[in-house]
Design an enzyme around this catalytic site. Structure first.
Site, PDB file in Angstrom:
ATOM      1  N   PHE A 122     -21.373  86.751 102.060  1.00 59.72           N
ATOM      2  CA  PHE A 122     -20.159  86.320 101.393  1.00 59.72           C
ATOM      3  C   PHE A 122     -19.256  87.521 101.118  1.00 59.72           C
ATOM      4  O   PHE A 122     -18.068  87.512 101.435  1.00 59.72           O
ATOM      5  CB  PHE A 122     -20.500  85.598 100.083  1.00 59.72           C
ATOM      6  CG  PHE A 122     -19.286  85.077  99.368  1.00 59.72           C
ATOM      7  CD1 PHE A 122     -18.738  83.851  99.728  1.00 59.72           C
ATOM      8  CD2 PHE A 122     -18.685  85.816  98.364  1.00 59.72           C
ATOM      9  CE1 PHE A 122     -17.603  83.370  99.089  1.00 59.72           C
ATOM     10  CE2 PHE A 122     -17.550  85.341  97.721  1.00 59.72           C
ATOM     11  CZ  PHE A 122     -17.012  84.118  98.083  1.00 59.72           C
ATOM     12  N   ASP A 160     -18.110  69.544  75.789  1.00 64.22           N
ATOM     13  CA  ASP A 160     -17.487  70.246  74.676  1.00 64.22           C
ATOM     14  C   ASP A 160     -16.984  71.608  75.126  1.00 64.22           C
ATOM     15  O   ASP A 160     -17.743  72.562  75.229  1.00 64.22           O
ATOM     16  CB  ASP A 160     -18.510  70.393  73.539  1.00 64.22           C
ATOM     17  CG  ASP A 160     -17.826  70.658  72.211  1.00 64.22           C
ATOM     18  OD1 ASP A 160     -16.592  70.510  72.144  1.00 64.22           O
ATOM     19  OD2 ASP A 160     -18.531  71.007  71.258  1.00 64.22           O
ATOM     20  N   LYS A 167     -19.399  63.519  76.899  1.00 62.89           N
ATOM     21  CA  LYS A 167     -18.221  64.190  76.355  1.00 62.89           C
ATOM     22  C   LYS A 167     -18.526  65.685  76.331  1.00 62.89           C
ATOM     23  O   LYS A 167     -19.297  66.161  75.501  1.00 62.89           O
ATOM     24  CB  LYS A 167     -17.930  63.663  74.954  1.00 62.89           C
ATOM     25  CG  LYS A 167     -16.619  64.159  74.398  1.00 62.89           C
ATOM     26  CD  LYS A 167     -16.239  63.348  73.169  1.00 62.89           C
ATOM     27  CE  LYS A 167     -14.904  63.744  72.599  1.00 62.89           C
ATOM     28  NZ  LYS A 167     -14.855  65.109  72.125  1.00 62.89           N
ATOM     29  N   CYS A 219     -32.341 106.852  60.593  1.00 61.13           N
ATOM     30  CA  CYS A 219     -32.638 105.510  60.098  1.00 61.13           C
ATOM     31  C   CYS A 219     -33.657 104.844  61.038  1.00 61.13           C
ATOM     32  O   CYS A 219     -33.359 104.637  62.216  1.00 61.13           O
ATOM     33  CB  CYS A 219     -31.325 104.735  60.044  1.00 61.13           C
ATOM     34  SG  CYS A 219     -31.492 103.083  59.389  1.00 61.13           S
ATOM     35  N   CYS A 270     -33.109 103.023  54.981  1.00 60.37           N
ATOM     36  CA  CYS A 270     -33.095 104.472  54.773  1.00 60.37           C
ATOM     37  C   CYS A 270     -32.263 104.887  53.570  1.00 60.37           C
ATOM     38  O   CYS A 270     -32.087 106.077  53.304  1.00 60.37           O
ATOM     39  CB  CYS A 270     -32.596 105.188  56.029  1.00 60.37           C
ATOM     40  SG  CYS A 270     -30.826 105.031  56.262  1.00 60.37           S
ATOM     41  N   GLU A 316     -12.685  69.614  81.570  1.00 58.30           N
ATOM     42  CA  GLU A 316     -13.071  70.441  80.440  1.00 58.30           C
ATOM     43  C   GLU A 316     -13.612  71.764  80.973  1.00 58.30           C
ATOM     44  O   GLU A 316     -14.495  71.774  81.828  1.00 58.30           O
ATOM     45  CB  GLU A 316     -14.154  69.668  79.659  1.00 58.30           C
ATOM     46  CG  GLU A 316     -14.286  70.046  78.228  1.00 58.30           C
ATOM     47  CD  GLU A 316     -13.220  69.442  77.299  1.00 58.30           C
ATOM     48  OE1 GLU A 316     -12.314  68.717  77.755  1.00 58.30           O
ATOM     49  OE2 GLU A 316     -13.293  69.745  76.106  1.00 58.30           O
ATOM     50  N   GLU A 357     -19.444  58.236  80.180  1.00 62.47           N
ATOM     51  CA  GLU A 357     -19.472  59.638  80.599  1.00 62.47           C
ATOM     52  C   GLU A 357     -19.910  60.489  79.425  1.00 62.47           C
ATOM     53  O   GLU A 357     -19.735  60.096  78.280  1.00 62.47           O
ATOM     54  CB  GLU A 357     -18.065  60.099  81.022  1.00 62.47           C
ATOM     55  CG  GLU A 357     -17.548  59.364  82.222  1.00 62.47           C
ATOM     56  CD  GLU A 357     -16.037  59.557  82.384  1.00 62.47           C
ATOM     57  OE1 GLU A 357     -15.525  60.613  81.961  1.00 62.47           O
ATOM     58  OE2 GLU A 357     -15.398  58.651  82.918  1.00 62.47           O
ATOM     59  N   CYS A 377     -24.816 101.421  58.894  1.00 61.88           N
ATOM     60  CA  CYS A 377     -25.548 102.531  58.311  1.00 61.88           C
ATOM     61  C   CYS A 377     -25.237 103.742  59.184  1.00 61.88           C
ATOM     62  O   CYS A 377     -25.563 103.752  60.367  1.00 61.88           O
ATOM     63  CB  CYS A 377     -27.049 102.255  58.320  1.00 61.88           C
ATOM     64  SG  CYS A 377     -27.997 103.751  57.992  1.00 61.88           S
ATOM     65  N   TYR A 423     -24.576  88.816 100.259  1.00 64.45           N
ATOM     66  CA  TYR A 423     -24.121  89.908 101.110  1.00 64.45           C
ATOM     67  C   TYR A 423     -23.127  89.403 102.158  1.00 64.45           C
ATOM     68  O   TYR A 423     -22.044  89.954 102.322  1.00 64.45           O
ATOM     69  CB  TYR A 423     -25.326  90.562 101.784  1.00 64.45           C
ATOM     70  CG  TYR A 423     -24.940  91.661 102.728  1.00 64.45           C
ATOM     71  CD1 TYR A 423     -24.649  92.937 102.244  1.00 64.45           C
ATOM     72  CD2 TYR A 423     -24.848  91.429 104.093  1.00 64.45           C
ATOM     73  CE1 TYR A 423     -24.276  93.948 103.104  1.00 64.45           C
ATOM     74  CE2 TYR A 423     -24.475  92.441 104.967  1.00 64.45           C
ATOM     75  CZ  TYR A 423     -24.193  93.702 104.472  1.00 64.45           C
ATOM     76  OH  TYR A 423     -23.819  94.701 105.322  1.00 64.45           O
ATOM     77  N   TYR A 441     -12.994  64.694  84.774  1.00 61.22           N
ATOM     78  CA  TYR A 441     -13.289  63.320  84.373  1.00 61.22           C
ATOM     79  C   TYR A 441     -12.144  62.331  84.480  1.00 61.22           C
ATOM     80  O   TYR A 441     -12.324  61.156  84.222  1.00 61.22           O
ATOM     81  CB  TYR A 441     -13.820  63.287  82.939  1.00 61.22           C
ATOM     82  CG  TYR A 441     -12.964  64.037  81.935  1.00 61.22           C
ATOM     83  CD1 TYR A 441     -13.408  65.235  81.391  1.00 61.22           C
ATOM     84  CD2 TYR A 441     -11.736  63.551  81.552  1.00 61.22           C
ATOM     85  CE1 TYR A 441     -12.637  65.931  80.484  1.00 61.22           C
ATOM     86  CE2 TYR A 441     -10.956  64.240  80.643  1.00 61.22           C
ATOM     87  CZ  TYR A 441     -11.407  65.436  80.111  1.00 61.22           C
ATOM     88  OH  TYR A 441     -10.646  66.124  79.216  1.00 61.22           O
ATOM     89  N   CYS A 492     -28.281 101.207  52.832  1.00 67.05           N
ATOM     90  CA  CYS A 492     -29.145 100.730  53.916  1.00 67.05           C
ATOM     91  C   CYS A 492     -30.525 100.343  53.373  1.00 67.05           C
ATOM     92  O   CYS A 492     -31.157 101.136  52.677  1.00 67.05           O
ATOM     93  CB  CYS A 492     -29.290 101.824  54.967  1.00 67.05           C
ATOM     94  SG  CYS A 492     -30.410 101.363  56.295  1.00 67.05           S
ATOM     95  N   LYS A 547     -19.296  59.895  68.961  1.00 72.56           N
ATOM     96  CA  LYS A 547     -19.750  61.251  68.630  1.00 72.56           C
ATOM     97  C   LYS A 547     -21.214  61.250  68.227  1.00 72.56           C
ATOM     98  O   LYS A 547     -21.608  60.454  67.368  1.00 72.56           O
ATOM     99  CB  LYS A 547     -18.925  61.782  67.450  1.00 72.56           C
ATOM    100  CG  LYS A 547     -17.477  62.005  67.799  1.00 72.56           C
ATOM    101  CD  LYS A 547     -17.254  63.430  68.249  1.00 72.56           C
ATOM    102  CE  LYS A 547     -15.761  63.696  68.317  1.00 72.56           C
ATOM    103  NZ  LYS A 547     -15.369  65.027  68.015  1.00 72.56           N
TER     104      LYS A 547
HETATM  105  P1  AMP Z   1     -11.332  65.192  70.588  1.00 70.53           P
HETATM  106  O1  AMP Z   1     -10.903  66.580  70.906  1.00 70.53           O
HETATM  107  O2  AMP Z   1     -12.554  65.117  69.730  1.00 70.53           O
HETATM  108  O3  AMP Z   1     -10.179  64.329  70.120  1.00 70.53           O
HETATM  109  O4  AMP Z   1     -11.807  64.546  71.948  1.00 70.53           O
HETATM  110  C1  AMP Z   1     -10.902  64.346  73.000  1.00 70.53           C
HETATM  111  C2  AMP Z   1     -11.178  65.342  74.073  1.00 70.53           C
HETATM  112  O5  AMP Z   1     -12.466  65.174  74.638  1.00 70.53           O
HETATM  113  C3  AMP Z   1     -10.284  65.143  75.260  1.00 70.53           C
HETATM  114  O6  AMP Z   1      -9.036  65.715  75.051  1.00 70.53           O
HETATM  115  C4  AMP Z   1     -11.048  65.865  76.338  1.00 70.53           C
HETATM  116  O7  AMP Z   1     -10.645  67.221  76.361  1.00 70.53           O
HETATM  117  C5  AMP Z   1     -12.484  65.847  75.882  1.00 70.53           C
HETATM  118  N1  AMP Z   1     -13.418  65.216  76.824  1.00 70.53           N
HETATM  119  C6  AMP Z   1     -14.634  65.724  77.125  1.00 70.53           C
HETATM  120  N2  AMP Z   1     -15.282  64.944  77.998  1.00 70.53           N
HETATM  121  C7  AMP Z   1     -14.473  63.917  78.291  1.00 70.53           C
HETATM  122  C8  AMP Z   1     -14.589  62.787  79.159  1.00 70.53           C
HETATM  123  N3  AMP Z   1     -15.696  62.556  79.880  1.00 70.53           N
HETATM  124  N4  AMP Z   1     -13.546  61.935  79.208  1.00 70.53           N
HETATM  125  C9  AMP Z   1     -12.430  62.149  78.459  1.00 70.53           C
HETATM  126  N5  AMP Z   1     -12.260  63.196  77.624  1.00 70.53           N
HETATM  127  C10 AMP Z   1     -13.266  64.077  77.534  1.00 70.53           C
HETATM  128 ZN    ZN Z   2     -30.200 103.190  57.542  1.00 76.98          ZN
END
Ligand code: AMP
Ligand code: ZN
Length: 667
Positions: A34, A115, A113, A427, A406, A170, A111, A421, A32, A222, A403, A309
Site C-alpha cells: 500500500f 455515540d 445509537k 521521589c 517524598c 456519526e 439501529e 511533585c 508495504y 445511518y 507529595c 436511551k
Molecule cells: P441526541 O443528540 O441525544 O438528541 O440524539 C440525536 C443524535 O443521535 C442524532 O443527531 C445523531 O447524531 C445521533 N445518532 C446516532 N446514531 C443514530 C442513528 N442510528 N440514527 C439516527 N441518529 C443517530
Molecule cells: Zn514526591
C-alpha cells in the site's frame, strides 16, 4: 498506458484497498504494498500537477491547515431525535403514529445509537463534495478537509448512486484506538483524554488535518437524504449506502412489531458492551418512506423516529477516603476510594477525581454519599454528591500541599490542571516509574525484568536510576523475593542484550517529558546522535519539523540536568546505542514483485521477521497462511506437517532458507 491512466489505476487500487481494509475489515494489500503504491501515486501527481484531484487517496494524509472553519447552511436540516426511556414511551409513540396513519401494519428499522459527533456529508456525481458538522441543525462548520482523512469514508462511490445526496452519520473513536491514543499520552507524561465521544468531536475541529489523519477515527452511517432516492424504505436505504461504499453497521434489524423492537433493545442493552465503539441507545425508525413523509416533523425532530436511551449505569456508594497517586513525571492524581459496589458487571472500588478543580467543583468530602456512573469510559466517574445525606460536621476537602511519597511541596504551573511533585530525582514513584518506562516493550524491551521487580530492586537499594541496571549481578538479585538462579540470570542477560536496541528507542526510553515514540524517532533521525542533540539550542530544536516549543524546552531542561548527563555517560560506557544506524537498504529491489511468500518454521541464519522484511523490501508479499495464492513457502525447521501437506497438495514451491538467500542474491 499514459500517465493519466496510470494515475487513475493507482487511485482506484488504493480506494479499493481502503474500502476492503477500513469498511469490510478485510485487507487485500500488505501495508508495504500500500505504501509503495501510495508513494508512486504521490510522485506521479507531483510531476503532473495538471491531474491533481482533491479526492485522490493521497489527500487522506491531510496537511491542510484551517484557521477558521467556515459556517455553511445545511441543504436539509439536521433534526434531533425525541427520546424515550421505557416500553410505555414507545407504545405511546406508536399510538400517536397510528392516529396519523390509521391502523396500518408498521415495520420499524432498529439501529444502534452511535455515540460520537454527527456529520452530514454531501456527494455530487459520486464524489465527496463537503462535510459539515451538525451545528445548530440549520448550519454547521465545514470540516471537509478533516473528514477526508478518515479512511472508512469513501471519497469516490461505487455502483448506482444518485447524482446528488447527503448522508448522515456519526464520527466515532473506537475503544481500541482511544486506548492507544491514551497510552501514548501516558507514555509521555500527559493527561489522557477522558472519553471517546469528546475526543472524536474535538478531532473534527483540529486545525491541522494531518493531526486528524493520525487519529483512528471511524464513521458509521445511518441516513440518506436527497431528491429521488432509489429506495422506498429506511432499511433499503441502509443497504444501498453499504453498496455505494459506506460503512453501515450490520447490527441494524427490521422489526415487524414493537414486540420485536423490544427484543432488539433488550439484546443490545446487554451486548452493546462487546461492541468496539460506544453506543448510548437504539434508534427506532418507521421503515416505509411514504409513511415517514406523511408523519413529517415537529419543530425539533422527525415524528417517524424515536431514540430509546439505555440507562447509564449508576449507583450510590460512600466515599471512604481520597488518596493521591504520583505518576512517572511527578503529576498528582487524586483517587476516590469507595465502599465497594456492583456496577455494570464489575465491582467498583475506586474512581478518578482528576485534579483539584474537580474536587472543588463536586465539593466532595470524606464520608459523602456519591453517585458513580460508568459510561463509555473505562474508569468509573463520580458525577455528584448527595448533599441531603451529608452529616452536619463534615469538612471541605483540603487538597494536599506536599507529595505523599517524598513530602516535597507541590507546584502547579499556570494553565495546568494537575499539581506536580518537583522532586524528579528523589521521589520514589518517579524514580521507579522512569525505570519501568525505560525497560518497557516500546523502549528498551528488556526481557526477564518486569515492573514489580523494578520496584523490588529500588526498594532494596539496588538501583536508583536506569544506568544502575547494567551493574546488577546475579549474586545481588538472588536473595530478593521470588528470585531463582534462572530468573536472576535471565534478568542480567536481558539487561545486557538491551545494548542492541536502536538509538531512536533509547531516546524514547530516557523518558524525557513530551518525547514520545514518534518525537523520539524524529529527533533521532534529525540529529543522528545524542551529542548533536545535546548541543542543540532551543532555536535549533524548534526548527526541526514537528517539534514545538514545549518539547524543545523539555529536551533542553533534560540535558541541563547534571545527573542526566552522568547517567548518559554511564550508559555509553555500557554500550547502549547513542547513534543512529542508517537503515536505507541499498539492496532493495523489486525482484519478488507479485510473489506471495509464506514463512513457516524456525530458521538458522535469519529470524522470521528478518525474512519477512527481506521479502517485502524486495517487492514481495508475506501471506499469513498457505492458499492457492501462495507462490513460495520458505520452510525452516519444525514446519508443521499439515502446512507441508497443504503446500504439496497445492503444488507450491517449498524452499529452504538457503535457497531463499540464494534467490535474494541472484541478480
Ligand atoms: P441526541 O443528540 O441525544 O438528541 O440524539 C440525536 C443524535 O443521535 C442524532 O443527531 C445523531 O447524531 C445521533 N445518532 C446516532 N446514531 C443514530 C442513528 N442510528 N440514527 C439516527 N441518529 C443517530
Ligand atoms: Zn514526591
Amino acid at each position: 498506458m499514459n500517465t493519466l491512466q496510470a494515475i487513475q489505476t493507482l487511485r482506484e487500487e488504493l480506494n479499493l484497498h481502503n474500502h476492503n481494509y477500513y469498511v469490510l475489515d478485510n485487507p487485500t494489500l500488505s501495508d508495504y504494498e500500500f505504501d509503495m503504491k501510495l508513494k508512486e501515486l504521490q510522485d506521479l501527481e507531483t510531476k503532473n500537477p495538471e491531474f491533481f484531484d482533491v479526492n485522490s487517496p493521497t489527500q487522506r494524509v491531510g496537511g491542510t491547515i484551517t484557521k477558521n472553519f467556515e459556517t455553511i447552511p445545511h441543504e436539509y436540516r439536521m433534526y434531533s431525535l425525541d427520546n424515550s426511556y421505557s416500553k410505555e414511551d414507545l407504545q405511546d409513540w406508536e399510538v400517536r403514529i397510528q392516529k396519523v396513519l390509521g391502523d396500518v401494519p408498521l415495520q420499524y428499522t432498529c439501529e444502534l445509537k452511535y455515540d460520537g459527533a454527527s456529520i452530514s456529508i454531501t456527494y455530487e456525481n459520486g464524489k465527496l463534495a463537503r462535510a459539515v458538522t451538525r451545528g445548530d441543525g440549520f448550519q454547521g462548520d465545514d470540516v471537509t478537509n478533516n473528514i477526508k482523512t478518515i479512511r472508512s469514508i469513501p471519497l469516490h462511490l461505487k455502483g448506482n448512486y444518485p447524482e446528488h445526496f447527503a448522508i448522515r452519520g456519526e464520527i466515532v473513536l473506537p475503544f481500541a484506538g482511544f486506548e492507544k491514543m491514551n497510552q501514548e499520552l501516558i507514555e509521555i507524561g500527559e493527561t489522557p483524554y477522558s472519553n471517546p465521544r469528546n475526543t472524536a468531536s474535538g478531532s473534527l475541529k483540529l486545525q491541522d488535518s494531518a493531526e486528524v489523519a493520525k487519529r483512528p477515527l471511524d464513521c458509521l452511517l445511518y441516513f440518506l437524504i436527497g431528491n429521488q432516492l432509489p429506495f422506498k424504505s429506511q432499511f433499503e436505504g441502509l443497504e444501498s449506502a453499504r453498496k455505494w461504499g459506506f460503512k453501515v453497521p450490520n447490527e441494524s434489524k427490521l422489526a415487524s412489531s414493537l414486540e420485536e423492537v423490544f427484543q432488539f433493545i433488550e439484546y443490545w442493552d446487554i451486548h452493546r458492551h462487546n461492541l468496539p465503539y460506544e453506543t448510548d441507545g437504539v434508534v427506532v425508525k418507521v421503515n416505509d418512506l411514504h409513511y415517514q413523509e406523511e408523519l413529517g416533523y415537529t419543530a425539533k425532530s422527525p415524528r417517524w423516529a424515536m431514540a430509546y436511551k439505555f440507562k447509564a449505569e449508576q449507583v450510590f456508594t460512600k466515599l471512604n477516603s481520597i488518596s493521591y497517586q504520583v505518576g512517572r513525571t511527578g503529576s498528582i492524581t487524586p483517587v476516590a476510594n469507595l465502599e465497594p459496589v456492583q456496577l455494570a458487571g464489575t465491582i467498583v472500588k475506586r474512581a478518578s477525581l482528576h485534579n483539584a478543580d474537580q474536587i472543588e467543583k463536586l465539593d466532595i468530602r470524606i464520608d459523602d454519599t456519591v453517585f458513580v456512573e460508568k459510561g463509555g469510559e473505562i474508569i468509573p466517574k463520580i458525577i455528584a454528591v448527595d448533599l441531603s445525606k451529608r452529616s452536619g460536621n463534615s469538612e471541605p476537602t483540603k487538597y494536599i500541599t506536599h507529595c505523599p511519597e517524598c513530602e516535597t511541596e507541590l507546584i502547579r504551573s499556570e494553565g495546568e490542571a494537575n499539581h506536580y511533585c518537583p522532586n524528579f530525582y528523589g521521589c520514589p514513584p518517579q524514580i521507579i516509574g522512569r525505570i519501568q518506562h525505560y525497560i518497557s516493550r516500546k523502549a528498551m524491551d528488556i526481557e526477564g525484568l518486569g515492573g514489580e521487580t523494578v520496584a523490588l530492586l529500588f526498594n532494596n537499594g539496588l538501583v536508583h536510576n536506569y544506568a544502575d541496571l547494567y551493574e546488577l549481578t546475579v549474586g545481588q538479585i538472588l536473595p530478593l523475593e521470588r528470585m531463582a538462579q534462572k530468573s536472576a540470570e535471565n534478568l542480567v542477560k536481558g539487561v545486557a542484550n538491551s545494548v542492541a536496541i536502536p538509538f531512536e528507542s533509547v531516546l524514547f526510553a530516557l523518558g524525557i517529558r513530551f518525547v514520545g515514540e514518534t518525537v523520539a524517532k524524529k529527533l533521532a533521525k534529525h540529529y543522528k546522535n545524542i551529542d548533536a542533540l545535546e548541543r542543540a539550542t532551543l532555536m535549533d530544536l524548534i526548527l526541526v519539523d514537528e517539534i514545538g516549543e514545549r518539547i524543545a524546552k523539555s529536551v533542553i531542561e533534560f540535558f541541563e540536568n547534571n545527573e542526566n548527563r552522568i547517567i548518559i555517560e554511564r550508559l555509553k560506557k555500557y554500550g547502549v546505542q547513542f547513534e543512529i544506524v542508517e537503515k536505507v537498504n541499498p539492496n532493495a529491489t523489486e525482484k519478488f514483485l507479485g510473489k506471495t511468500f509464506v514463512v513457516s518454521g524456525v530458521f538458522s541464519t535469519y529470524s522470521r521477521d528478518e525474512l519477512k522484511k527481506a521479502i517485502e523490501e524486495n517487492g514481495g508479499k508475506v501471506g499469513s497462511s498457505i492458499s492457492a495464492k501462495t507462490d513460495f513457502v520458505v520452510a525452516g525447521d519444525n514446519m508443521g506437517p499439515a502446512k507441508l501437506e497443504k503446500a504439496t497438495k497445492l503444488n507450491i514451491s517449498i524452499i529452504s532458507e538457503d535457497k531463499f538467500i540464494e534467490m535474494l542474491h541472484e541478480s
